[in-house]
Write a protein that holds these residues in place. Structure first.
Motif, PDB file in Angstrom:
ATOM      1  N   LYS A 626       0.816  -1.212   0.000  1.00  0.00           N
ATOM      2  CA  LYS A 626       0.000   0.000   0.000  1.00  0.00           C
ATOM      3  C   LYS A 626       0.855   1.269   0.000  1.00  0.00           C
ATOM      4  N   LEU A 627       2.117   1.103  -0.246  1.00  0.00           N
ATOM      5  CA  LEU A 627       3.042   2.202  -0.057  1.00  0.00           C
ATOM      6  C   LEU A 627       2.788   3.369  -1.016  1.00  0.00           C
ATOM      7  N   THR A 628       2.358   3.069  -2.216  1.00  0.00           N
ATOM      8  CA  THR A 628       2.282   4.110  -3.247  1.00  0.00           C
ATOM      9  C   THR A 628       1.344   5.243  -2.873  1.00  0.00           C
ATOM     10  N   SER A 629       0.313   4.982  -2.104  1.00  0.00           N
ATOM     11  CA  SER A 629      -0.688   6.013  -1.828  1.00  0.00           C
ATOM     12  C   SER A 629      -0.196   7.076  -0.858  1.00  0.00           C
ATOM     13  N   CYS A 630       0.976   6.882  -0.255  1.00  0.00           N
ATOM     14  CA  CYS A 630       1.433   7.868   0.719  1.00  0.00           C
ATOM     15  C   CYS A 630       2.333   8.911   0.091  1.00  0.00           C
ATOM     16  N   PHE A 631       2.579   8.837  -1.212  1.00  0.00           N
ATOM     17  CA  PHE A 631       3.443   9.796  -1.870  1.00  0.00           C
ATOM     18  C   PHE A 631       2.655  10.613  -2.878  1.00  0.00           C
ATOM     19  N   THR A 632       3.039  11.873  -2.994  1.00  0.00           N
ATOM     20  CA  THR A 632       2.402  12.741  -3.967  1.00  0.00           C
ATOM     21  C   THR A 632       2.774  12.292  -5.381  1.00  0.00           C
ATOM     22  N   PRO A 633       1.794  12.122  -6.281  1.00  0.00           N
ATOM     23  CA  PRO A 633       2.094  11.765  -7.673  1.00  0.00           C
ATOM     24  C   PRO A 633       3.045  12.805  -8.278  1.00  0.00           C
ATOM     25  N   PRO A 634       3.906  12.441  -9.257  1.00  0.00           N
ATOM     26  CA  PRO A 634       3.895  11.148  -9.928  1.00  0.00           C
ATOM     27  C   PRO A 634       4.751  10.091  -9.262  1.00  0.00           C
ATOM     28  N   LEU A 647       5.439  13.646   1.779  1.00  0.00           N
ATOM     29  CA  LEU A 647       4.761  12.531   2.439  1.00  0.00           C
ATOM     30  C   LEU A 647       3.339  12.925   2.807  1.00  0.00           C
ATOM     31  N   GLN A 648       2.421  11.968   2.676  1.00  0.00           N
ATOM     32  CA  GLN A 648       1.021  12.194   3.000  1.00  0.00           C
ATOM     33  C   GLN A 648       0.673  11.550   4.338  1.00  0.00           C
ATOM     34  N   GLU A 649      -0.423  12.034   4.946  1.00  0.00           N
ATOM     35  CA  GLU A 649      -0.853  11.528   6.243  1.00  0.00           C
ATOM     36  C   GLU A 649      -1.191  10.030   6.189  1.00  0.00           C
ATOM     37  N   SER A 665      16.460  15.732   0.066  1.00  0.00           N
ATOM     38  CA  SER A 665      15.213  16.276  -0.463  1.00  0.00           C
ATOM     39  C   SER A 665      15.149  17.772  -0.162  1.00  0.00           C
ATOM     40  N   LYS A 666      15.005  18.583  -1.211  1.00  0.00           N
ATOM     41  CA  LYS A 666      15.064  20.028  -1.044  1.00  0.00           C
ATOM     42  C   LYS A 666      13.766  20.627  -0.514  1.00  0.00           C
ATOM     43  N   PHE A 667      12.642  19.923  -0.710  1.00  0.00           N
ATOM     44  CA  PHE A 667      11.355  20.541  -0.418  1.00  0.00           C
ATOM     45  C   PHE A 667      10.565  19.838   0.677  1.00  0.00           C
ATOM     46  N   LEU A 668      11.093  18.754   1.233  1.00  0.00           N
ATOM     47  CA  LEU A 668      10.377  18.067   2.304  1.00  0.00           C
ATOM     48  C   LEU A 668      10.293  18.972   3.534  1.00  0.00           C
ATOM     49  N   GLN A 669       9.062  19.302   3.932  1.00  0.00           N
ATOM     50  CA  GLN A 669       8.878  20.206   5.063  1.00  0.00           C
ATOM     51  C   GLN A 669       8.373  19.494   6.310  1.00  0.00           C
ATOM     52  N   LYS A 670       7.643  18.399   6.097  1.00  0.00           N
ATOM     53  CA  LYS A 670       6.989  17.775   7.249  1.00  0.00           C
ATOM     54  C   LYS A 670       7.014  16.254   7.121  1.00  0.00           C
ATOM     55  N   ILE A 671       7.266  15.611   8.234  1.00  0.00           N
ATOM     56  CA  ILE A 671       7.097  14.161   8.326  1.00  0.00           C
ATOM     57  C   ILE A 671       5.837  13.924   9.152  1.00  0.00           C
ATOM     58  N   PRO A 672       4.787  13.378   8.554  1.00  0.00           N
ATOM     59  CA  PRO A 672       3.538  13.191   9.291  1.00  0.00           C
ATOM     60  C   PRO A 672       3.660  12.089  10.337  1.00  0.00           C
ATOM     61  N   LYS A 673       2.598  11.857  11.056  1.00  0.00           N
ATOM     62  CA  LYS A 673       2.588  10.781  12.049  1.00  0.00           C
ATOM     63  C   LYS A 673       2.862   9.455  11.341  1.00  0.00           C
ATOM     64  N   LEU A 699       8.594  13.393  19.801  1.00  0.00           N
ATOM     65  CA  LEU A 699       7.525  13.114  20.766  1.00  0.00           C
ATOM     66  C   LEU A 699       6.839  11.792  20.460  1.00  0.00           C
ATOM     67  N   GLN A 700       6.639  11.498  19.172  1.00  0.00           N
ATOM     68  CA  GLN A 700       6.009  10.227  18.811  1.00  0.00           C
ATOM     69  C   GLN A 700       6.854   9.053  19.294  1.00  0.00           C
ATOM     70  N   PHE A 701       8.160   9.133  19.108  1.00  0.00           N
ATOM     71  CA  PHE A 701       9.030   8.062  19.569  1.00  0.00           C
ATOM     72  C   PHE A 701       9.057   8.004  21.099  1.00  0.00           C
ATOM     73  N   ARG A 702       8.974   9.154  21.755  1.00  0.00           N
ATOM     74  CA  ARG A 702       8.948   9.158  23.218  1.00  0.00           C
ATOM     75  C   ARG A 702       7.721   8.433  23.741  1.00  0.00           C
ATOM     76  N   ARG A 703       6.563   8.707  23.119  1.00  0.00           N
ATOM     77  CA  ARG A 703       5.333   8.027  23.541  1.00  0.00           C
ATOM     78  C   ARG A 703       5.388   6.536  23.225  1.00  0.00           C
ATOM     79  N   LYS A 704       5.947   6.190  22.063  1.00  0.00           N
ATOM     80  CA  LYS A 704       6.045   4.791  21.668  1.00  0.00           C
ATOM     81  C   LYS A 704       6.884   3.996  22.664  1.00  0.00           C
ATOM     82  N   LEU A 705       7.952   4.609  23.155  1.00  0.00           N
ATOM     83  CA  LEU A 705       8.850   3.953  24.104  1.00  0.00           C
ATOM     84  C   LEU A 705       8.393   4.128  25.546  1.00  0.00           C
TER      85      LEU A 705
END
Length: 946
Positions: A626-634, A647-649, A665-673, A699-705
């Motif tokens: 299902k990996l393809t749906s998390c990236f902006t086309p193309p 990256l998409q949510e 990556s020059k334009f990656l601004q956010k890594i979603p959850k 914070l996500q990794f802190r909560r996971k651990l």
């Protein structure tokens, strides 16, 4: 009566407590414990301390010292029997044993009827034990026997059930205190002597014998005398230290002594199987020889199967060689010192005594060699040359050579009269060699390892099947003029590693490859290769295959025969590869790295990645379905160097995703959850990644651990002020290495490469991301290179974080007068992290590589609580336990010589039970960079928000 232990018993109590726990004094069974370790590490001292602690729990006790030496003298065993009988019976007067057999009967009668404590110190043979206490089956219930030895294998031959305890050296804190007590009669050094003291601690590497002797020798001496003594110790060891350490060497047979000296002079730090092949060609029986050296605590093998020895043991071996001819180096068996080797070669002072010679200059040097400079060295086995430019052709090399490792060899071929029938290693990187000349009409039947990397005169690889049929490793990396490989190469049955990375002009490969031993085939960057050879037979050993950045557009149907493949790299920025439907048969595939793909092409017709993988059977790659749906086309799949990646949510839906890599990556601004399954994230050189996204990721990794927001003493950042070992705020030029050497490893690192490239992402958690500031919930933060804290009997989850800053080099050190942009440079470094508990160095040592970095980064690492408890639980015997985390940059390189890395701050998150002693409370609003530093001023503006 209690025994005298030591004048300053530093570091003994924790080791004594650990041994007593293993002995379980309260139980009624008979227990034996074997203590083993190298000479001088403190086995006898610790055994005496254990004896003093527990002897009053027994009906009788005896400490038999120097069993090995006393057993070797006339009537020595009888004298030991007399001591044993006298002490266990509590007699103050004389007791005479008429014969060994009568003494044995008397001892048996006593041991069967008394609950005793017996310590046999310094034993090296089983019969020394049996002549005193029989088959170890005479003891009354509740008795305890302790044996100390330098020979671990001896303990494996005992006929009674036993446990073992490895005596390790002192940690840096203990070593500093022990040395200071002997040198200054206080627990820390005089301020004027602190740097000199650090040199001693580094030299002794935790060996109590060396710390005690050197400390006493330097007591009351001036700084100038200290400096002179330390310079001497580096070249010539103290005779008292040498005498103790040399005992183990003297107990070896002749072949084992040769192996030990070869390791000490030439092969320390290399891979075991690489060294075994070399020594086997010398008829030294290394399989059993190396095992005996390990058992006798003279060498060790690390997790990557590399051979190591304590620095002082290495110096002991080298001193044995030096003493063969103290004044005339040319009469020694081995030359490893550049100065000595330079003298022998340039002045033609060699001899038949020389078995091996290393001439590796500490800095680039030009060396004029005479054509016959090796003519007097008829018995030469090992020749290693590096970092020197040699002039002139050689007319002679000894036919007995086993290793010829010569970077920038001066000629296009070997001497015409050289007969390399015994040669096992032929390494000639960056040389003007022509392989047709090297292998023409010459048989290399013993040749196993070859390295011709970056040889720019190689245009074709000739027939090696008849010339060198036993090759295991063939390194042709960076041979940019190589065009053709002979068809016979595909039939080298013993070849394990074949590296052709960066051979840009290579066009012709063998038509088929039938190499059952092959583990690694690297064609990365061979841009003109359009066709992959057929694989007519199953190749279950091939684990790593890189076809990235080639012109291969279609894989042959026989690709399905690569049944053992675990890592596959495919793709090019300008084309895509047609994958056969049979690829689904590769059931061991775990890592699929794609370059420049926007679609998959499978057989006839085109499918997108999601459609293709949904019909395939990769048991370890199912998360990609299902990996393809998390990236902006193309873009349809994970790209390691995608400039416009977003990256998409929806990525959170991929419940089996383990590792996410995004680079440059020059334009990656956010890594979603991210999904909970993710244990590793690398977002390297992503300049646009905003600081809020980085904060949320942590914070996500802190909560996971399940790391709490506030721990005890967690409301403030605690700066550990005990350590005097500061982080390198100034660039350390002593550990700088050439950028090309950092990028391209020598050929025998294949094993480490395979381990790393096919490793499982298990219970550890890892983040490398652009950024500057360590989150405030790391309750211990320091600008020093270590942090100490106290914890309870259970090891908590501990997370570490390091802030790396890239600092512009000063004009005098940079390659040009202007700094330029940091993005014009590429900086690489290695960072080492160690965890110590209660003075014991633990097996947890982490080394992380950071390659081609262009801005500041944060590195987060954490092992799960269960794994930490498994690693450290046995070393947490009391309610309060001291933990120290330390770090350092061990080596670094800069492509353009403009910037260098430093660790600006380290942080540790741990639930401690005790306020760190002498700690300094720092306001939470403090910045990660000192006010006096200029890190942030000199870093590229694009990373300011990170």
């Amino acid at each position: 009566m209690p025994l005298f232990v030591a004048q300053f018993p530093i570091g003994i109590n924790s080791r004594v407590e650990a041994i007593i726990l293993q002995l379980e004094i309260g139980s009624n069974d008979v227990r034996m414990l074997g203590m083993y370790g190298p000479g001088g590490v403190g086995k006898t001292t610790i055994a005496k301390a254990v004896y003093n602690k527990i002897f009053d729990h027994f009906e009788g006790s005896s400490f038999l010292e120097n069993v090995k030496d006393k057993s070797g003298t006339f009537d020595g065993t009888i004298q030991l029997q007399e001591i044993l009988l006298r002490e266990t019976l509590g007699m103050n007067g004389q007791l005479k044993v008429c014969s060994e057999s009568k003494g044995t009967i008397a001892i048996e009668n006593i041991l069967r009827n008394k609950r005793i404590l017996l310590i046999l110190d310094d034993v090296d043979k089983l019969d020394q034990i049996e002549r005193l206490i029989g088959g170890c089956n005479w003891f009354a219930s509740g008795s305890r026997i302790i044996v100390t030895t330098r020979n671990k294998h001896l303990l494996q031959t005992l006929r009674i059930r036993h446990s073992t305890y490895k005596v390790k050296g002192l940690d840096d804190h203990e070593a500093l205190e022990l040395f200071s007590m002997h040198a200054f009669h206080k627990n820390k050094p005089e301020e004027d002597y602190s740097k000199l003291t650090d040199q001693v601690i580094c030299y002794a590497k935790g060996l109590p014998l060396a710390l005690t002797i050197i400390g006493a020798n330097l007591r009351g001496r001036s700084e100038m005398e200290w400096k002179s003594a330390l310079d001497k110790y580096k070249m010539i060891p103290d005779k008292d230290i040498q005498k103790v350490l040399q005992v183990s060497y003297q107990g070896l047979d002749e072949t084992e002594q040769d192996i030990f000296l070869d390791l000490a002079c030439f092969f320390k730090g290399l891979y075991k199987d690489y060294v075994v092949d070399i020594l086997n060609s010398c008829n030294l029986y290394p399989f059993i020889g190396i095992k005996n050296l390990i058992d006798k605590c003279l060498i060790t093998v690390d997790q990557f199967n590399k051979l190591w020895m304590h620095d002082l043991l290495q110096q002991m071996g080298r001193e044995i060689v030096r003493q063969e001819s103290p004044k005339i180096p040319g009469l020694r068996s081995r030359l490893w010192c550049y100065k000595d080797a330079f003298e022998v070669l340039t002045e033609n002072k060699g001899s038949d005594n020389i078995r091996g010679i290393t001439i590796i200059s500490p800095e680039p040097t030009k060396l004029q060699l005479k054509a016959n400079c090796f003519e007097k060295m008829g018995n030469l086995k090992f020749l290693l040359v590096g970092n020197v430019d040699t002039c002139g052709d050689l007319e002679y090399l000894p036919n007995g050579l086993r290793v010829l490792d010569w970077s920038r060899f001066p000629s296009s071929s070997l001497p015409s009269n050289f007969r390399p029938h015994n040669l096992a290693v032929l390494n000639m990187p960056q040389s003007p060699v022509i392989l047709d000349k090297i292998f023409k009409s010459i048989q290399y039947k013993s040749l196993t390892y070859t390295n011709f990397s970056f040889c720019q005169y190689i245009t074709k690889l000739p027939n090696l099947l008849s010339a060198a049929p036993n090759i295991k490793e063939l390194n042709l990396r960076g041979c940019q003029k190589l065009v053709k490989v002979h068809d016979s190469i595909g039939c080298l049955a013993k070849l394990e590693s074949w590296d052709l990375k960066g051979c840009f002009k290579l066009r012709i490969l063998p038509s088929c490859i039938s190499m059952k031993s092959l583990k690694l085939l690297n064609l990365f960057g061979c841009e003109r290769v359009k066709r992959l050879p057929d694989f007519p037979q199953e190749m279950e050993n091939l684990m790593y295959l890189s076809l990235a950045e080639t012109s291969i557009r279609e894989l042959p149907p026989s690709f399905r025969n690569l049944t053992g493949l675990e890592r596959l790299e495919l793709g090019h920025h300008f084309n895509f590869c047609h994958l056969p439907r049979s690829i689904y048969q590769l059931q061991h595939l775990r890592i699929l790295q794609l370059y420049g793909y926007d679609q998959f092409s499978v057989g006839v017709g085109t499918y997108n990645l999601q459609q293709y993988l949904s019909n395939s059977g990769f048991p370890r790659l199912n998360f990609l379905k299902k990996l393809t749906s998390c990236f902006t086309p193309p873009k349809k799949c994970l790209l390691s160097r995608s400039e416009d990646l977003s990256l998409q949510e929806s990525i959170v839906k991929f419940s089996r995703l383990k590792f996410l890599l995004i680079r440059d990556s020059k334009f990656l601004q956010k890594i979603p959850k991210l999904p909970e399954s993710v244990t590793g994230v690398c977002a390297i050189n992503c300049f646009s990644l905003n600081s809020e996204s980085v904060k949320e990721l942590f914070l996500q990794f802190r909560r996971k651990l399940e790391l709490p927001q506030n721990t005890k003493y967690g409301d403030n950042i605690l700066m550990d002020s005990n350590s005097q070992r500061k982080l390198p705020h100034q660039v350390d030029y002593s550990i700088k290495i050439d950028y090309s050497l950092f990028r391209y490893k020598p050929p025998h690192t294949l094993r480490e490469f395979l381990i790393d490239s096919t490793r499982e992402y298990g219970e550890s958690y890892d983040i490398t991301v652009t950024g500057k500031k360590i989150p405030k919930w790391f309750n211990h933060q320091s600008i020093e290179n270590s942090i100490s804290f106290w914890i309870g009997p259970k090891f908590p989850t501990i997370a570490v974080c390091f802030a790396f800053h890239l600092v512009p080099l000063k004009d005098s050190d940079a390659n040009n007068d202007k700094y330029g942009s940091i993005r014009d440079d590429k900086i690489s470094w290695n960072c080492d992290v160690n965890i110590f508990t209660n003075g014991h160095t633990q097996p947890f040592t982490l080394c992380r590589h950071f390659r081609s970095m262009k801005c500041d980064h944060l590195w987060f690492y954490c092992d799960s609580r269960s794994k930490l408890q498994q690693d450290f639980g046995k070393m947490m015997p009391v309610d309060r336990n001291l933990v120290e985390v330390s770090c350092k940059i061990s080596s670094w390189s800069s492509r353009n010589g403009k910037f260098a890395p430093v660790i600006a701050r380290m942080g540790v998150h741990a639930e401690c039970i005790y306020h760190p002693p002498n700690s300094v409370i720092i306001d939470d609003n403090s910045q990660n960079v000192d006010d006096n530093s200029d890190y942030s001023k000199n870093v590229d503006d694009s990373s300011d928000d990170n």
